[in-house]
Design an enzyme around this catalytic site. Sequence first.
Site, PDB file in Angstrom:
ATOM      1  CE  LYS A  39      -4.031   2.163   0.675  1.00  0.00           C
ATOM      2  NZ  LYS A  39      -5.287   2.014  -0.069  1.00  0.00           N
ATOM      3  CB  SER A  43      -5.332   8.855   3.532  1.00  0.00           C
ATOM      4  OG  SER A  43      -4.687   9.246   2.366  1.00  0.00           O
ATOM      5  CD  GLU A 116      -6.078  -1.295  -1.258  1.00  0.00           C
ATOM      6  OE1 GLU A 116      -5.746  -2.219  -0.489  1.00  0.00           O
ATOM      7  OE2 GLU A 116      -7.009  -0.499  -1.010  1.00  0.00           O
ATOM      8  N   GLY A 117      -3.831   0.871  -4.904  1.00  0.00           N
ATOM      9  CA  GLY A 117      -3.876   2.329  -4.978  1.00  0.00           C
ATOM     10  C   GLY A 117      -4.665   2.901  -3.815  1.00  0.00           C
ATOM     11  N   GLY A 119      -8.101   5.212  -3.219  1.00  0.00           N
ATOM     12  CA  GLY A 119      -9.269   5.740  -3.930  1.00  0.00           C
ATOM     13  C   GLY A 119      -9.321   5.245  -5.362  1.00  0.00           C
TER      14      GLY A 119
HETATM   15  N1  LIG Z   1     -17.806  -8.601  -0.314  1.00  0.00           N
HETATM   16  C1  LIG Z   1     -18.110  -7.792   0.705  1.00  0.00           C
HETATM   17  N2  LIG Z   1     -19.234  -7.994   1.414  1.00  0.00           N
HETATM   18  C2  LIG Z   1     -19.564  -7.156   2.438  1.00  0.00           C
HETATM   19  N3  LIG Z   1     -18.841  -6.106   2.816  1.00  0.00           N
HETATM   20  C3  LIG Z   1     -17.698  -5.856   2.143  1.00  0.00           C
HETATM   21  C4  LIG Z   1     -17.261  -6.691   1.067  1.00  0.00           C
HETATM   22  N4  LIG Z   1     -16.090  -6.210   0.590  1.00  0.00           N
HETATM   23  C5  LIG Z   1     -15.797  -5.139   1.340  1.00  0.00           C
HETATM   24  N5  LIG Z   1     -16.764  -4.908   2.274  1.00  0.00           N
HETATM   25  C6  LIG Z   1     -16.860  -3.784   3.218  1.00  0.00           C
HETATM   26  O1  LIG Z   1     -16.585  -2.592   2.497  1.00  0.00           O
HETATM   27  C7  LIG Z   1     -15.562  -1.850   3.132  1.00  0.00           C
HETATM   28  C8  LIG Z   1     -14.681  -1.267   2.062  1.00  0.00           C
HETATM   29  O2  LIG Z   1     -13.916  -2.292   1.449  1.00  0.00           O
HETATM   30  P1  LIG Z   1     -12.373  -2.087   1.182  1.00  0.00           P
HETATM   31  O3  LIG Z   1     -11.668  -1.645   2.421  1.00  0.00           O
HETATM   32  O4  LIG Z   1     -11.869  -3.331   0.526  1.00  0.00           O
HETATM   33  O5  LIG Z   1     -12.443  -0.851   0.148  1.00  0.00           O
HETATM   34  P2  LIG Z   1     -11.243  -0.034  -0.492  1.00  0.00           P
HETATM   35  O6  LIG Z   1     -11.634   0.259  -1.883  1.00  0.00           O
HETATM   36  O7  LIG Z   1      -9.980  -0.758  -0.272  1.00  0.00           O
HETATM   37  O8  LIG Z   1     -11.219   1.318   0.355  1.00  0.00           O
HETATM   38  P3  LIG Z   1     -10.012   2.412   0.437  1.00  0.00           P
HETATM   39  O9  LIG Z   1     -10.251   3.351  -0.698  1.00  0.00           O
HETATM   40  O10 LIG Z   1     -10.277   3.045   1.781  1.00  0.00           O
HETATM   41  O11 LIG Z   1      -8.712   1.711   0.383  1.00  0.00           O
HETATM   42  C9  LIG Z   1     -14.836  -2.850   4.063  1.00  0.00           C
HETATM   43  O12 LIG Z   1     -14.400  -2.257   5.221  1.00  0.00           O
HETATM   44  C10 LIG Z   1     -15.892  -3.881   4.359  1.00  0.00           C
HETATM   45  O13 LIG Z   1     -16.588  -3.469   5.531  1.00  0.00           O
HETATM   46 MG   LIG Z   2      -8.232  -0.117   0.715  1.00  0.00          MG
END
Ligand SMILES: Nc1ncnc2c1ncn2[C@@H]1O[C@H](COP(=O)(O)OP(=O)(O)OP(=O)(O)O)[C@@H](O)[C@H]1O
Ligand SMILES: [Mg+2]
Length: 237
Positions: A39, A43, A116-117, A119
């Site tokens: 990562k 943030s 992982e980017g 946003g």
């Molecule tokens: N398949 C799923 N089913 C239910 N909830 C999920 C699932 N995938 C992710 N989530 C929920 O969605 C939230 C966001 O997912 P994730 O952290 O993977 O997003 P992200 O795109 O990495 O966010 P960021 O931009 O902050 O890095 C997680 O904290 C989790 O609670």
């Molecule tokens: Mg993330």
Amino acid sequence: MNIPGIFITGTGTDIGKTVVTAGLARLFNKAGVKVLPVKPAQSGGVRQPNGKLGSPDGDVYKSAGAEWNVEIQCPYIFEPACSPHLAAKLAGVELDVSSIAGKVRSLEGSGTLLVEGAGGVLVPLNGKSTMLDLMKELSYPVVLVAGNKLGTINDSLLSLMALKQAGVKVCGVIMTACEGPAPSEFGMAEDNIRSIENFSGVKVLSSIPYISDWNVDELRCWEEVDRALSGINISSF
Ligand SMILES: Nc1ncnc2c1ncn2[C@@H]1O[C@H](COP(=O)(O)OP(=O)(O)OP(=O)(O)O)[C@@H](O)[C@H]1O
Ligand SMILES: [Mg+2]
């Protein structure tokens, strides 16, 4: 694997990039391919009892069984939960694409890097560069994570258009459902997939369903992610 890494971007924040990155780490590990999640800019870092900042995304990778050392795999970490360009500015740090890419590249050889980017595709890193510039600089194949919900066709096609225009190689889209089950009315969930493939020419590799009571510490959740990603042929990356 003959590629140094894969870049996981998304149509936006909280769309499921971390879950996909962790799921891909499990898929690769199961196939005997060593991976290292990275990562580069986090943030919303969380202050630890030792005073240092921890990476919430890193904690998820670790819960999924991946190797994680925040000092090595997360070179830039900021406390405010806002765009990296603003978080860095508030911390008095100048983010620079070539320095970030250099730190990522220094990990090449420790395993296939799953980067992982933060946003979406055009999130700024400073006043002139975005995540897309980092993707161009690294030139790893890119996976786009998109939520299977109303509006995703537009979000996904715009993201894919920007990636294509920049000459970045996109190896596919992975759909997720973070906020609730993918919309079943009017056959929308299936149509989202077909429309993204039809208009972009990019394949949707897999769909992770909504997993109720999502909890990174529960194996049942990761097993469901594993099932969803099991159809992906990792040699196609
Ligand atoms: N398949 C799923 N089913 C239910 N909830 C999920 C699932 N995938 C992710 N989530 C929920 O969605 C939230 C966001 O997912 P994730 O952290 O993977 O997003 P992200 O795109 O990495 O966010 P960021 O931009 O902050 O890095 C997680 O904290 C989790 O609670
Ligand atoms: Mg993330």
